[in-house]
Motif scaffolding. Structure first.
Motif, PDB file in Angstrom:
ATOM      1  N   LEU A 185       0.813  -1.249  -0.021  1.00 51.28           N
ATOM      2  CA  LEU A 185      -0.064   0.001  -0.034  1.00 51.28           C
ATOM      3  C   LEU A 185       0.674   1.482  -0.207  1.00 51.28           C
ATOM      4  N   VAL A 186       1.800   1.403   0.731  1.00 51.97           N
ATOM      5  CA  VAL A 186       2.816   2.563   0.842  1.00 51.97           C
ATOM      6  C   VAL A 186       3.520   2.597  -0.492  1.00 51.97           C
ATOM      7  N   ASN A 187       4.084   1.724  -1.219  1.00 51.79           N
ATOM      8  CA  ASN A 187       4.459   1.574  -2.344  1.00 51.79           C
ATOM      9  C   ASN A 187       3.625   2.149  -3.476  1.00 51.79           C
ATOM     10  N   LYS A 188       2.330   1.862  -3.456  1.00 50.94           N
ATOM     11  CA  LYS A 188       1.464   1.995  -4.362  1.00 50.94           C
ATOM     12  C   LYS A 188       0.968   3.540  -4.236  1.00 50.94           C
ATOM     13  N   THR A 189       1.010   4.084  -3.195  1.00 50.68           N
ATOM     14  CA  THR A 189       0.576   5.298  -2.640  1.00 50.68           C
ATOM     15  C   THR A 189       1.684   6.405  -2.736  1.00 50.68           C
ATOM     16  N   LYS A 190       2.749   6.099  -3.008  1.00 51.88           N
ATOM     17  CA  LYS A 190       4.185   6.919  -3.046  1.00 51.88           C
ATOM     18  C   LYS A 190       4.149   8.189  -4.054  1.00 51.88           C
ATOM     19  N   ILE A 191       4.426   9.219  -3.898  1.00 51.22           N
ATOM     20  CA  ILE A 191       4.163  10.320  -4.905  1.00 51.22           C
ATOM     21  C   ILE A 191       4.761  10.108  -6.327  1.00 51.22           C
ATOM     22  N   GLU A 192       5.712   9.184  -6.417  1.00 54.29           N
ATOM     23  CA  GLU A 192       6.321   8.718  -7.649  1.00 54.29           C
ATOM     24  C   GLU A 192       5.257   8.038  -8.398  1.00 54.29           C
ATOM     25  N   ASN A 193       4.226   7.463  -7.837  1.00 61.88           N
ATOM     26  CA  ASN A 193       3.201   6.612  -8.488  1.00 61.88           C
ATOM     27  C   ASN A 193       1.812   7.541  -8.583  1.00 61.88           C
ATOM     28  N   ARG A 194       1.884   8.725  -8.560  1.00 58.47           N
ATOM     29  CA  ARG A 194       0.522   9.439  -8.378  1.00 58.47           C
ATOM     30  C   ARG A 194      -0.254   9.285  -9.786  1.00 58.47           C
ATOM     31  N   GLU A 195       0.433   9.637 -10.706  1.00 60.00           N
ATOM     32  CA  GLU A 195      -0.260   9.607 -11.900  1.00 60.00           C
ATOM     33  C   GLU A 195      -0.705   8.161 -12.408  1.00 60.00           C
ATOM     34  N   LYS A 196      -0.038   7.011 -12.211  1.00 53.28           N
ATOM     35  CA  LYS A 196      -0.673   5.738 -12.163  1.00 53.28           C
ATOM     36  C   LYS A 196      -1.820   5.634 -11.370  1.00 53.28           C
ATOM     37  N   LEU A 197      -1.790   6.040  -9.798  1.00 57.24           N
ATOM     38  CA  LEU A 197      -2.817   5.891  -8.959  1.00 57.24           C
ATOM     39  C   LEU A 197      -4.008   6.615  -9.348  1.00 57.24           C
ATOM     40  N   ILE A 198      -3.879   7.929 -10.051  1.00 62.09           N
ATOM     41  CA  ILE A 198      -4.659   8.519 -10.370  1.00 62.09           C
ATOM     42  C   ILE A 198      -5.584   7.943 -11.533  1.00 62.09           C
ATOM     43  N   ALA A 199      -4.809   7.395 -12.602  1.00 63.47           N
ATOM     44  CA  ALA A 199      -5.425   6.764 -13.580  1.00 63.47           C
ATOM     45  C   ALA A 199      -6.395   5.533 -13.157  1.00 63.47           C
ATOM     46  N   GLU A 200      -5.517   5.026 -12.181  1.00 63.21           N
ATOM     47  CA  GLU A 200      -6.497   3.657 -11.597  1.00 63.21           C
ATOM     48  C   GLU A 200      -7.742   4.144 -10.888  1.00 63.21           C
ATOM     49  N   ILE A 201      -7.608   5.222 -10.131  1.00 62.76           N
ATOM     50  CA  ILE A 201      -8.823   5.726  -9.733  1.00 62.76           C
ATOM     51  C   ILE A 201      -9.842   6.022 -10.809  1.00 62.76           C
ATOM     52  N   ASP A 202      -9.650   6.902 -11.894  1.00 65.88           N
ATOM     53  CA  ASP A 202     -10.273   7.129 -13.012  1.00 65.88           C
ATOM     54  C   ASP A 202     -11.044   6.197 -13.615  1.00 65.88           C
ATOM     55  N   ARG A 203     -10.234   5.125 -13.873  1.00 66.11           N
ATOM     56  CA  ARG A 203     -10.736   3.699 -14.612  1.00 66.11           C
ATOM     57  C   ARG A 203     -11.807   3.225 -13.418  1.00 66.11           C
ATOM     58  N   GLU A 204     -11.525   3.093 -12.156  1.00 67.01           N
ATOM     59  CA  GLU A 204     -12.673   2.641 -11.544  1.00 67.01           C
ATOM     60  C   GLU A 204     -13.930   3.530 -11.440  1.00 67.01           C
ATOM     61  N   ASN A 205     -13.651   4.901 -11.240  1.00 61.52           N
ATOM     62  CA  ASN A 205     -15.007   5.701 -11.375  1.00 61.52           C
ATOM     63  C   ASN A 205     -15.739   5.573 -12.674  1.00 61.52           C
ATOM     64  N   GLU A 206     -14.808   5.349 -13.670  1.00 60.75           N
ATOM     65  CA  GLU A 206     -15.623   5.079 -15.283  1.00 60.75           C
ATOM     66  C   GLU A 206     -16.383   4.013 -14.796  1.00 60.75           C
ATOM     67  N   LYS A 207     -15.818   2.740 -14.619  1.00 66.64           N
ATOM     68  CA  LYS A 207     -16.713   1.573 -14.087  1.00 66.64           C
ATOM     69  C   LYS A 207     -17.954   1.682 -13.345  1.00 66.64           C
ATOM     70  N   LEU A 208     -17.531   2.343 -12.292  1.00 65.13           N
ATOM     71  CA  LEU A 208     -18.803   2.663 -11.401  1.00 65.13           C
ATOM     72  C   LEU A 208     -19.756   3.388 -11.880  1.00 65.13           C
ATOM     73  N   GLU A 209     -19.410   4.484 -12.852  1.00 65.57           N
ATOM     74  CA  GLU A 209     -20.546   5.189 -13.570  1.00 65.57           C
ATOM     75  C   GLU A 209     -21.277   4.555 -14.589  1.00 65.57           C
ATOM     76  N   GLU A 210     -20.552   3.503 -15.330  1.00 64.31           N
ATOM     77  CA  GLU A 210     -21.204   2.673 -16.311  1.00 64.31           C
ATOM     78  C   GLU A 210     -22.065   1.778 -15.484  1.00 64.31           C
ATOM     79  N   ARG A 211     -21.763   1.317 -14.369  1.00 66.97           N
ATOM     80  CA  ARG A 211     -22.687   0.522 -13.907  1.00 66.97           C
ATOM     81  C   ARG A 211     -23.857   1.155 -13.285  1.00 66.97           C
ATOM     82  N   ASN A 212     -23.849   2.419 -12.914  1.00 69.48           N
ATOM     83  CA  ASN A 212     -24.781   3.208 -12.141  1.00 69.48           C
ATOM     84  C   ASN A 212     -25.704   3.588 -13.505  1.00 69.48           C
TER      85      ASN A 212
END
Length: 110
Positions: free
Chosen positions: A62-89
């Motif tokens: 979790l700490v490795n995943k949330t490091k500042i160096e990984n922020r773009e990857k993490l934001i992209a992952e959050i965006d993908r998850e939000n898109e899936k939730l929006e599609e389901r909704n």
């Protein structure tokens, strides 16, 4: 009150310091949760609350995943998850609207 955890059986505190020597683990007595802090941060040292009951390898991941160096990857992952939730909704809303429309048509013919 927060108590700094200096040692643990799985050496999670030491392994976190291998990632960044400024990482520290605290136990928050009020919330009964572990927190990871980075004392080198400007302002508040808080980084994250460990969502597990115990300190283990998932904490390191979790700490490795949330490091500042990984922020773009993490934001992209959050965006993908939000898109899936929006599609389901949207699908759920359309299915409910379709069911209501069919019910109206069915009952209006009676």
């Amino acid at each position: 009150m927060k108590i700094e955890i200096l040692n643990d059986v799985l050496f999670i505190c030491q392994r976190l310091k291998e990632i960044d020597e400024d990482y520290r683990v605290f136990f928050n007595c009020k919330t009964q949760k572990f927190e990871v802090h980075n004392i080198g941060q400007i302002g508040d040292s808080y980084c994250l609350t460990v969502p597990f009951q115990y300190l283990d390898a998932r904490t390191i991941e979790l700490v490795n995943k949330t490091k500042i160096e990984n922020r773009e990857k993490l934001i992209a992952e959050i965006d993908r998850e939000n898109e899936k939730l929006e599609e389901r909704n949207n699908k759920r809303i359309l299915d409910e609207a379709k069911d209501r429309l069919l019910d109206e048509i069915k009952y209006s013919k009676i």
